[in-house]
Design an enzyme around this catalytic site. Sequence first.
Site, PDB file in Angstrom:
ATOM      1  N   SER A 203     -20.667  25.434  91.840  1.00  0.00           N
ATOM      2  CA  SER A 203     -19.274  25.383  92.296  1.00  0.00           C
ATOM      3  C   SER A 203     -18.754  23.964  92.455  1.00  0.00           C
ATOM      4  O   SER A 203     -17.591  23.756  92.792  1.00  0.00           O
ATOM      5  CB  SER A 203     -19.139  26.150  93.618  1.00  0.00           C
TER       6      SER A 203
ATOM      7  N   LYS B  90     -18.718  21.197  97.682  1.00  0.00           N
ATOM      8  CA  LYS B  90     -19.903  21.123  96.820  1.00  0.00           C
ATOM      9  C   LYS B  90     -19.733  20.012  95.764  1.00  0.00           C
ATOM     10  O   LYS B  90     -20.703  19.350  95.395  1.00  0.00           O
ATOM     11  CB  LYS B  90     -20.188  22.479  96.178  1.00  0.00           C
TER      12      LYS B  90
ATOM     13  N   SER C 226     -33.984  27.895 107.999  1.00  0.00           N
ATOM     14  CA  SER C 226     -34.603  29.145 108.496  1.00  0.00           C
ATOM     15  C   SER C 226     -34.291  30.353 107.611  1.00  0.00           C
ATOM     16  O   SER C 226     -34.920  31.393 107.737  1.00  0.00           O
ATOM     17  CB  SER C 226     -34.121  29.423 109.924  1.00  0.00           C
TER      18      SER C 226
ATOM     19  N   ILE D 186     -31.901  29.725 100.795  1.00  0.00           N
ATOM     20  CA  ILE D 186     -32.484  28.677  99.948  1.00  0.00           C
ATOM     21  C   ILE D 186     -33.264  27.678 100.797  1.00  0.00           C
ATOM     22  O   ILE D 186     -34.356  27.231 100.420  1.00  0.00           O
ATOM     23  CB  ILE D 186     -31.376  27.978  99.141  1.00  0.00           C
TER      24      ILE D 186
ATOM     25  N   TYR E  94     -14.453  25.840  99.721  1.00  0.00           N
ATOM     26  CA  TYR E  94     -15.896  25.641  99.531  1.00  0.00           C
ATOM     27  C   TYR E  94     -16.215  24.762  98.325  1.00  0.00           C
ATOM     28  O   TYR E  94     -16.998  23.828  98.423  1.00  0.00           O
ATOM     29  CB  TYR E  94     -16.529  27.017  99.378  1.00  0.00           C
TER      30      TYR E  94
ATOM     31  N   GLN F  71     -12.854  30.662  97.003  1.00  0.00           N
ATOM     32  CA  GLN F  71     -13.695  29.552  97.476  1.00  0.00           C
ATOM     33  C   GLN F  71     -12.961  28.206  97.406  1.00  0.00           C
ATOM     34  O   GLN F  71     -13.582  27.160  97.233  1.00  0.00           O
ATOM     35  CB  GLN F  71     -14.964  29.476  96.609  1.00  0.00           C
TER      36      GLN F  71
END
Length: 260
Positions: free
Chosen positions: A152, A167, A14, A17, A163, A160
């Site tokens: 990343s 990835k 929604s 990207i 995170y 990060q």
Amino acid sequence: MLLENKVVVVTGGSRGIGRAIALASAREGADVAINYWRDNDSSYGKASAVESIVGEIEALGRRAIAIEGNVAERETGLELIRRTVDAFGRVDVLSSNAGICPFHAFLDMPASVYESTVAVNLNGAFYVTQAAANQMKAQGTGGAIVATSSISALVGGGMQTHYTPTKAGVHSLMQSCAIALGPYGIRCNSVMPGTIATDLNADDLSDADKRAYMEKRIPLGRLGAPDDVAQCVVFLASDRARYVTGASLLVDGGLFVNLQ
Ligand code: RM4
């Protein structure tokens, strides 16, 4: 039309990207099932982000459904695929895109921040990919899975630490799924976006110095736009990439290679 009459599932579809992937897929002839979580983005006017993307796809003459669910929960992927098949009869493409990146320092990062990031970005990608792949196998006509990994996956970020491993994991998940699913004609690839201006990093890039630093590091001289990534996802999902699987595509304006 690169995705004529295909059925495309997009998680996190929604906004950002994912929204661009959903729209680009519809523009290329696909019907789209959009997964979203907590549609509280009011930046699309009166309509919610979900209502507006569904409306934009239908205005293109394609069908769209929106299904809420947190991909971190295994059942979400199963229900997403089930309801997509109920609505459109099949699944041809999965864009495993949903992800979060709550920037946070490493030393005082609460377990909840780490665990929620892993749960959404990595566990979520695994569960949705598994659900889509089982449906594609049952259909017997192959399919394409494109995961949104990241630059990343290849380089780090001091804020990060939770995170970047997710990835890297998404990138590796696609490599292993390419092997496991190749016999069923299901291709698995990832895109690796660089710094793309979305609400995911809006706070981070609201710091003018940080934004200027990132823009200066990018040989093409600008931050990426969501559609810059979406076009590459459409390519990897389409028959033009029919012999591409286990691959990853940097979509970063040259950021990764720019040491000096
Ligand atoms: C990307 C990359 C970008 C950051 C986003 C949130 O992987 O690190 O620089 O803005 O994540």
